[in-house]
Scaffold this motif. Structure first.
Motif, PDB file in Angstrom:
ATOM      1  N   PRO A  67       0.820  -1.220   0.000  1.00 33.52           N
ATOM      2  CA  PRO A  67       0.000   0.000   0.000  1.00 33.52           C
ATOM      3  C   PRO A  67       0.852   1.267   0.000  1.00 33.52           C
ATOM      4  CG  PRO A  67       0.056  -0.963   2.194  1.00 33.52           C
ATOM      5  CD  PRO A  67       0.777  -1.931   1.290  1.00 33.52           C
ATOM      6  N   ALA A  68       0.202   2.390  -0.299  1.00 30.62           N
ATOM      7  CA  ALA A  68       0.908   3.665  -0.378  1.00 30.62           C
ATOM      8  C   ALA A  68       1.513   4.059   0.969  1.00 30.62           C
ATOM      9  CB  ALA A  68      -0.039   4.755  -0.870  1.00 30.62           C
ATOM     10  N   TRP A  69       0.825   3.754   2.081  1.00 28.08           N
ATOM     11  CA  TRP A  69       1.353   4.158   3.386  1.00 28.08           C
ATOM     12  C   TRP A  69       2.706   3.503   3.667  1.00 28.08           C
ATOM     13  CZ3 TRP A  69       2.670   0.598   7.012  1.00 28.08           C
ATOM     14  CH2 TRP A  69       2.044  -0.641   6.989  1.00 28.08           C
ATOM     15  N   THR A 177      14.484 -16.714  -7.926  1.00 23.82           N
ATOM     16  CA  THR A 177      13.255 -16.209  -8.543  1.00 23.82           C
ATOM     17  C   THR A 177      12.354 -15.691  -7.443  1.00 23.82           C
ATOM     18  OG1 THR A 177      13.425 -17.841 -10.309  1.00 23.82           O
ATOM     19  CG2 THR A 177      11.283 -16.802  -9.974  1.00 23.82           C
ATOM     20  N   GLU A 178      11.947 -14.427  -7.550  1.00 29.29           N
ATOM     21  CA  GLU A 178      11.151 -13.837  -6.480  1.00 29.29           C
ATOM     22  C   GLU A 178      10.181 -12.822  -7.035  1.00 29.29           C
ATOM     23  OE1 GLU A 178      14.121 -10.344  -4.933  1.00 29.29           O
ATOM     24  OE2 GLU A 178      14.560 -12.384  -4.265  1.00 29.29           O
ATOM     25  N   ASN A 179       9.172 -12.532  -6.226  1.00 26.83           N
ATOM     26  CA  ASN A 179       8.186 -11.516  -6.565  1.00 26.83           C
ATOM     27  C   ASN A 179       7.773 -10.830  -5.271  1.00 26.83           C
ATOM     28  OD1 ASN A 179       6.174  -9.891  -7.533  1.00 26.83           O
ATOM     29  ND2 ASN A 179       4.853 -11.540  -8.262  1.00 26.83           N
ATOM     30  N   GLY A 180       8.492  -9.765  -4.930  1.00 27.98           N
ATOM     31  CA  GLY A 180       8.233  -9.067  -3.684  1.00 27.98           C
ATOM     32  C   GLY A 180       6.850  -8.455  -3.596  1.00 27.98           C
ATOM     33  N   TRP A 181       6.180  -8.283  -4.719  1.00 31.41           N
ATOM     34  CA  TRP A 181       4.817  -7.742  -4.695  1.00 31.41           C
ATOM     35  C   TRP A 181       3.858  -8.715  -4.017  1.00 31.41           C
ATOM     36  CZ3 TRP A 181       2.949  -3.062  -5.331  1.00 31.41           C
ATOM     37  CH2 TRP A 181       1.592  -2.882  -5.558  1.00 31.41           C
ATOM     38  N   VAL A 182       4.139 -10.012  -4.186  1.00 34.60           N
ATOM     39  CA  VAL A 182       3.278 -11.049  -3.608  1.00 34.60           C
ATOM     40  C   VAL A 182       3.807 -11.497  -2.247  1.00 34.60           C
ATOM     41  CG1 VAL A 182       2.352 -13.377  -3.922  1.00 34.60           C
ATOM     42  CG2 VAL A 182       2.559 -11.832  -5.885  1.00 34.60           C
ATOM     43  N   ALA A 183       5.109 -11.805  -2.184  1.00 34.52           N
ATOM     44  CA  ALA A 183       5.705 -12.273  -0.930  1.00 34.52           C
ATOM     45  C   ALA A 183       7.212 -12.071  -0.989  1.00 34.52           C
ATOM     46  CB  ALA A 183       5.371 -13.743  -0.687  1.00 34.52           C
ATOM     47  N   SER A 267       3.965   1.955  -5.135  1.00 34.23           N
ATOM     48  CA  SER A 267       2.797   1.111  -4.843  1.00 34.23           C
ATOM     49  C   SER A 267       2.214   0.524  -6.116  1.00 34.23           C
ATOM     50  CB  SER A 267       1.716   1.915  -4.098  1.00 34.23           C
ATOM     51  OG  SER A 267       2.216   2.395  -2.874  1.00 34.23           O
ATOM     52  N   ARG A 268       3.097   0.036  -7.002  1.00 31.09           N
ATOM     53  CA  ARG A 268       2.666  -0.553  -8.264  1.00 31.09           C
ATOM     54  C   ARG A 268       3.643  -1.650  -8.659  1.00 31.09           C
ATOM     55  NH1 ARG A 268       2.398   4.460 -11.969  1.00 31.09           N
ATOM     56  NH2 ARG A 268       2.394   2.966 -13.682  1.00 31.09           N
ATOM     57  N   ASP A 269       3.142  -2.603  -9.429  1.00 32.30           N
ATOM     58  CA  ASP A 269       3.960  -3.754  -9.818  1.00 32.30           C
ATOM     59  C   ASP A 269       4.240  -3.713 -11.308  1.00 32.30           C
ATOM     60  OD1 ASP A 269       5.325  -6.176  -9.651  1.00 32.30           O
ATOM     61  OD2 ASP A 269       3.509  -7.367  -9.969  1.00 32.30           O
ATOM     62  N   ASP A 270       5.144  -2.829 -11.712  1.00 36.34           N
ATOM     63  CA  ASP A 270       5.553  -2.752 -13.108  1.00 36.34           C
ATOM     64  C   ASP A 270       6.973  -2.215 -13.157  1.00 36.34           C
ATOM     65  OD1 ASP A 270       5.445   0.088 -12.903  1.00 36.34           O
ATOM     66  OD2 ASP A 270       3.326   0.078 -13.422  1.00 36.34           O
ATOM     67  N   ALA A 271       7.481  -2.016 -14.366  1.00 35.17           N
ATOM     68  CA  ALA A 271       8.859  -1.555 -14.541  1.00 35.17           C
ATOM     69  C   ALA A 271       8.905  -0.123 -15.063  1.00 35.17           C
ATOM     70  CB  ALA A 271       9.613  -2.489 -15.484  1.00 35.17           C
ATOM     71  N   PHE A 276      11.302   5.133  -9.388  1.00 35.56           N
ATOM     72  CA  PHE A 276      12.674   5.648  -9.438  1.00 35.56           C
ATOM     73  C   PHE A 276      12.717   7.133  -9.149  1.00 35.56           C
ATOM     74  CE2 PHE A 276      15.891   7.925 -11.878  1.00 35.56           C
ATOM     75  CZ  PHE A 276      17.059   7.348 -11.399  1.00 35.56           C
ATOM     76  N   TRP A 277      11.810   7.903  -9.756  1.00 40.77           N
ATOM     77  CA  TRP A 277      11.844   9.352  -9.558  1.00 40.77           C
ATOM     78  C   TRP A 277      11.441   9.729  -8.138  1.00 40.77           C
ATOM     79  CZ3 TRP A 277      14.900  11.512 -12.588  1.00 40.77           C
ATOM     80  CH2 TRP A 277      14.990  11.164 -13.930  1.00 40.77           C
ATOM     81  N   ILE A 278      10.521   8.975  -7.539  1.00 43.81           N
ATOM     82  CA  ILE A 278      10.190   9.225  -6.137  1.00 43.81           C
ATOM     83  C   ILE A 278      11.400   8.913  -5.258  1.00 43.81           C
ATOM     84  CG2 ILE A 278       8.680   8.572  -4.222  1.00 43.81           C
ATOM     85  CD1 ILE A 278       6.515   7.935  -6.261  1.00 43.81           C
ATOM     86  N   PHE A 279      12.074   7.810  -5.572  1.00 45.18           N
ATOM     87  CA  PHE A 279      13.287   7.438  -4.838  1.00 45.18           C
ATOM     88  C   PHE A 279      14.367   8.507  -5.006  1.00 45.18           C
ATOM     89  CE2 PHE A 279      17.498   5.303  -5.370  1.00 45.18           C
ATOM     90  CZ  PHE A 279      17.735   5.025  -4.020  1.00 45.18           C
ATOM     91  N   ALA A 280      14.534   9.013  -6.230  1.00 44.95           N
ATOM     92  CA  ALA A 280      15.537  10.051  -6.474  1.00 44.95           C
ATOM     93  C   ALA A 280      15.218  11.310  -5.676  1.00 44.95           C
ATOM     94  CB  ALA A 280      15.599  10.365  -7.969  1.00 44.95           C
TER      95      ALA A 280
END
Length: 310
Positions: A67-69, A177-183, A267-271, A276-280
């Motif tokens: 989530p966004a929080w 192989t991982e998917n942090g969005w799920v687990a 808060s999204r599962d894409d590339a 990145f810009w929020i992180f920057a």
């Protein structure tokens, strides 16, 4: 013929010890990678990784996605931890502080302990600690209120062999192989659990014992919890936080940076480049705060809550 006993200017240069330490760390890292790659050629190790690929099943009802929080909590925690480490290291290493702070013991807020003059660095460190604890309380309420705790609390003993398998895969540079969005993978689960439920409480309890707010006229309590014990734990906990930050950021950038940053900040599962810009932007804020955390800028703020002297 006599030989000179004058010390070598190279070995006594300021950069020499850090350079040697860096070279030793790099050599150790190369050896770890080669050893892990060698182990993965063994049939028994291959069978172990097949049986324990690195993940355990989440409890029924565990939420999917971030989530966004959690994104803004991630930023605030990183912001406070970076500045807490910086200010804490200054408290430990600066022998002649540039300024001191004394709290006001008048008005509606009073304490039994008399006002104590402390360095401005220590005031900044304690103020950051208070904000970090307040933010942590908000984080805990949201964590358990939304069920996100199920993603970072181990619920099966399988997490241990799966974490070992994950560490071996990371060390061999053949990413799991991982998917942090799920687990999260099991190594992440143990790392996040240790930070949230072990390292953070230890930092709080030991820091509280070392702070000026701790009651001085409580001999029984002080014998039960001596300040020496708190100091012996507080510094290693700081190093653990610093090591976690370095490893965490390195793996985030090395194992699919755009997607990982979108998970953490967008808060999204894409590339896409949103995360990145929020992180920057968050990095710009942290770097600015790092350079502004000096007496010239801290004095006006500290003077609102007490007396600042040189």
């Amino acid at each position: 013929m006599s030989t000179s006993t004058r010390p070598s200017p190279v070995t006594h240069a300021r950069w020499f010890k850090p350079a040697v330490a860096g070279a030793a760390a790099l050599a150790a890292l190369v050896l770890v990678v080669l050893a892990a790659q060698g182990l993965r050629t063994l049939p028994a190790v291959q069978s172990f990784i097949a049986d324990y690929p690195g993940h355990t099943d989440l409890p029924a009802g565990a939420p999917t996605g971030l989530p966004a929080w959690l994104g803004w909590q991630h930023f605030l925690n990183a912001f406070f931890i970076v500045l807490i480490i910086r200010s804490g290291w200054r408290v430990r290493t600066v022998t002649r502080p540039q300024a001191y702070w004394t709290r006001n013991n008048s008005g509606p807020v009073r304490t039994k302990n008399p006002p104590q003059k402390i360095s401005l660095d220590l005031w900044f460190h304690l103020s950051l600690d208070a904000l970090w604890v307040l933010n942590g309380l908000v984080f805990m309420v949201l964590l358990f209120g939304t069920g996100q705790w199920m993603r970072i609390v181990p619920t099966s003993w399988d997490v241990i062999p799966n974490a070992i398998s994950t560490a071996l895969q990371y060390a061999s540079l053949d990413w799991p192989t991982e998917n942090g969005w799920v687990a999260y993978n099991s190594l992440q689960v143990l790392a996040y659990f240790s930070i949230v439920f072990i390292a953070a409480p230890l930092a709080l309890l030991t820091g509280l014992r070392m702070s000026p707010a701790w009651p001085k006229n409580a001999p029984g309590l002080n014998r039960l919890y001596p300040v020496e014990a708190a100091r012996a734990v507080h510094l290693p906990v700081m190093f653990y936080f610093a090591a976690f930050v370095v490893v965490h950021v390195s793996l985030v950038l090395a194992t699919g940076a755009l997607r990982n940053l979108n998970h953490m900040y967008g808060s999204r599962d894409d590339a896409s480049w949103v995360g990145f810009w929020i992180f920057a932007a968050s990095l710009v804020v942290m770097v600015a705060a790092w350079f502004l955390a000096r007496p010239l800028f801290l004095r006006p703020v500290a003077s609102l809550f007490g007396k600042v002297t040189r």
